[in-house]
Design a protein around this motif. Structure first.
Motif, PDB file in Angstrom:
ATOM      1  N   VAL A 271      -4.732   2.797  -8.475  1.00  0.00           N
ATOM      2  CA  VAL A 271      -5.428   3.594  -7.196  1.00  0.00           C
ATOM      3  C   VAL A 271      -4.041   4.439  -6.501  1.00  0.00           C
TER       4      VAL A 271
ATOM      5  N   VAL B 223       0.751  -1.307  -0.190  1.00  0.00           N
ATOM      6  CA  VAL B 223       0.107  -0.011  -0.064  1.00  0.00           C
ATOM      7  C   VAL B 223       0.947   1.212   0.035  1.00  0.00           C
TER       8      VAL B 223
ATOM      9  N   GLU C 218      -2.449   7.389  -4.914  1.00  0.00           N
ATOM     10  CA  GLU C 218      -2.645   8.717  -4.569  1.00  0.00           C
ATOM     11  C   GLU C 218      -1.741   9.850  -3.951  1.00  0.00           C
TER      12      GLU C 218
ATOM     13  N   LYS D 212      -1.149   3.019  -2.874  1.00  0.00           N
ATOM     14  CA  LYS D 212      -1.530   4.323  -2.803  1.00  0.00           C
ATOM     15  C   LYS D 212      -0.424   5.453  -2.752  1.00  0.00           C
ATOM     16  N   THR D 213       0.731   5.283  -2.142  1.00  0.00           N
ATOM     17  CA  THR D 213       1.653   6.065  -1.941  1.00  0.00           C
ATOM     18  C   THR D 213       3.015   5.530  -2.397  1.00  0.00           C
TER      19      THR D 213
END
Length: 484
Positions: A187, A139, A189, A162-163
């Motif tokens: 996904v 993640v 971000e 996400k990161t």
């Protein structure tokens, strides 16, 4: 009555103790194994593992420390068996080779690690394994340091990521590799790429409907990109550092709130424009930042480097109006003028907070009455129309602390601001001088100021010097009584 002799800690269940130990480094947690048999292997079962041998190394025992560190990591991972790994943080310096690191990475990837942070010396670990970019559980992924291991991004499949933060990156296929990265992280971000080497790219397109935070900092080089396009409608934070592109096609920054911009010319371009500028000749733009500024003009908080100030002076046809901008930070440099600053301030009709990181800049006849570096003063003042209420001066006296002349120049600039800015409510000066009397001297000079534009302005001189009061209130004719 409560039994004070009761061992409350040992009464806690293992899973809760593991959560407590997760707040320590793995080395610190391992010390609890000495407490009792119950604690002997408990540290190895925590979901978060943090290994750091860089800060503890001693030059005379480097080889011994590294060998011990390798054995320790191997032992902890072996004790864990097949237990899930939540977070794995590894920080190691010279002496740790890829034959040591690669099995550790493979181990935690097999056990479903979701948060992976690698800080590995590039001397012996130059390329990281490609399997790192095919994880189905990651993640958050962070790789450094700035001159750390290089990353060849070919095939990327990080479906939960996400990161992603990488401090050194080389795309094996140029812009195609960059596109693969974005498409392989559906996904994502937050994306942070520093020391990015793209000096052989013709152009770059950053396109994502998911990204919310983007840091794109390119390595210094002698080339200008031909075209850079941003299509990032949901990004709220942007940090962009690069040589100015020849062209910025119309971008999409619909949600942007905060931006840090450092666009620069190459060293040859800087030398050329400075030479021509000193001779009062017209210069040909080497790039055009107008469309980039148009794209970000809805931003609320903006930071501009001194390189950006110079680039805007020579590479911008017109500065757009920043209607939403309320907080502006300007970085100064003694080799760069404030030529673009008057037009910039005029383009910020709702600016409330103005911050200067240093006040020393190159004296020119083009910065209008923002300062009086050449003794020039105009009847129509960009400062007199400036809506700023809060002015902050950082690094006061820091650049040339031993040069009283430069310190006097900075003081004159501050006095000029007080004389011209009509709506000023607060001025804060950060002056970290090691000499206590320096703060008193600044206070004394400001107390003697009689001509001010705002009668309600309060002034503070702040220092981190523990031998002096952290805040020096200043009384002046512009106020009644002490200002707090």
């Amino acid at each position: 009555m409560t039994d004070c002799s009761k061992d409350v800690i040992n009464g806690l269940p293992d899973n809760l103790l593991c959560q407590i130990l997760s707040n320590l480094s793995t080395k610190e947690a391992a010390l609890t194994s000495l407490l009792s048999k119950r604690w002997r292997y408990l540290f190895a079962l925590v979901p978060n593992l943090d290994f750091d041998n860089v800060s503890s190394l001693h030059p005379e025992t480097v080889m011994e420390d590294q060998t011990s560190f390798i054995d320790f990591v191997d032992r902890v991972l072996k004790l864990r068996g097949k237990d899930h790994v939540g977070k794995f943080s590894l920080k190691c310096g010279d002496g740790i080779e890829d034959e040591d690191v690669f099995p550790w990475i493979s181990n935690v990837l097999r056990h479903g690690v979701s948060d992976l942070a690698l800080h590995v010396s590039p001397r012996l670990v130059y390329w990281l394994p490609s399997k790192l970019f095919a994880s189905k559980t990651l993640v958050r992924l962070k790789i450094g340091p700035e001159d750390g291991p290089r990353i060849k991004l070919r095939n990327v499949s990080l479906t939960k990521l996400k990161t992603l933060i990488i401090d050194s990156v080389v795309f094996a296929e140029g812009e195609i590799g960059f596109t693969k990265l974005l498409s392989g992280c559906p996904v994502l971000e937050e994306l942070g790429l520093r020391n990015l080497a793209w000096d052989y790219w013709d152009s770059c397109t950053v396109s994502s409907k998911i990204l919310k935070r983007l840091t794109l900092c390119c390595a210094q080089c002698d080339e200008n990109p031909k075209s850079v396009l941003f299509d990032i409608p949901n990004v709220v934070y942007l940090e962009y550092s690069d040589n100015i592109a020849h062209k910025y096609p119309k971008g999409n920054f619909d949600s942007l709130v905060e931006a840090r911009i450092n666009i620069r010319m190459t060293n040859d371009q800087k030398a050329n424009v400075r030479y021509v500028s000193d001779g009062d000749e017209e210069t040909e733009m080497v790039g055009n930042a107008t469309d980039l500024l148009m794209g970000i003009c809805n931003v609320k908080t903006l930071y501009l480097s001194y390189d950006t100030l110079e680039t805007l002076n020579f590479c911008c046809e017109v500065i757009p109006v920043f209607y939403n901008l309320t907080h502006l930070t300007i970085e100064s440099n003694p080799e760069v003028g404030w030529d673009s600053l008057p037009d910039l301030l005029k383009s910020c009709p709702n600016l409330e907070t103005l911050v200067f990181q240093g006040l020393l800049h190159k004296a020119t006849n083009r910065c209008g009455d923002v300062c009086l570096c050449l003794g020039l003063e105009k009847s129509l003042s960009s400062l007199s129309q400036c809506p700023v209420k809060f002015l902050t001066i950082l690094k006061f006296g820091e650049a040339y602390h031993d040069d009283d002349g430069d310190l006097n120049v900075e003081m004159e600039k501050i006095k000029h601001f007080l004389k011209k800015i009509p709506n000023l409510e607060q001025l804060i000066i950060y002056y970290n001088s090691p000499i206590d009397n320096d703060l008193a001297e600044v206070s004394s000079q400001l107390q003697m100021l009689t001509e001010v534009a705002s009668l309600k302005c309060k002034i503070k001189v702040i220092s981190d010097n523990i031998s002096f009061s952290s805040i020096v209130p200043i009384s002046s004719s512009m106020n009644s009584g002490l200002l707090l």
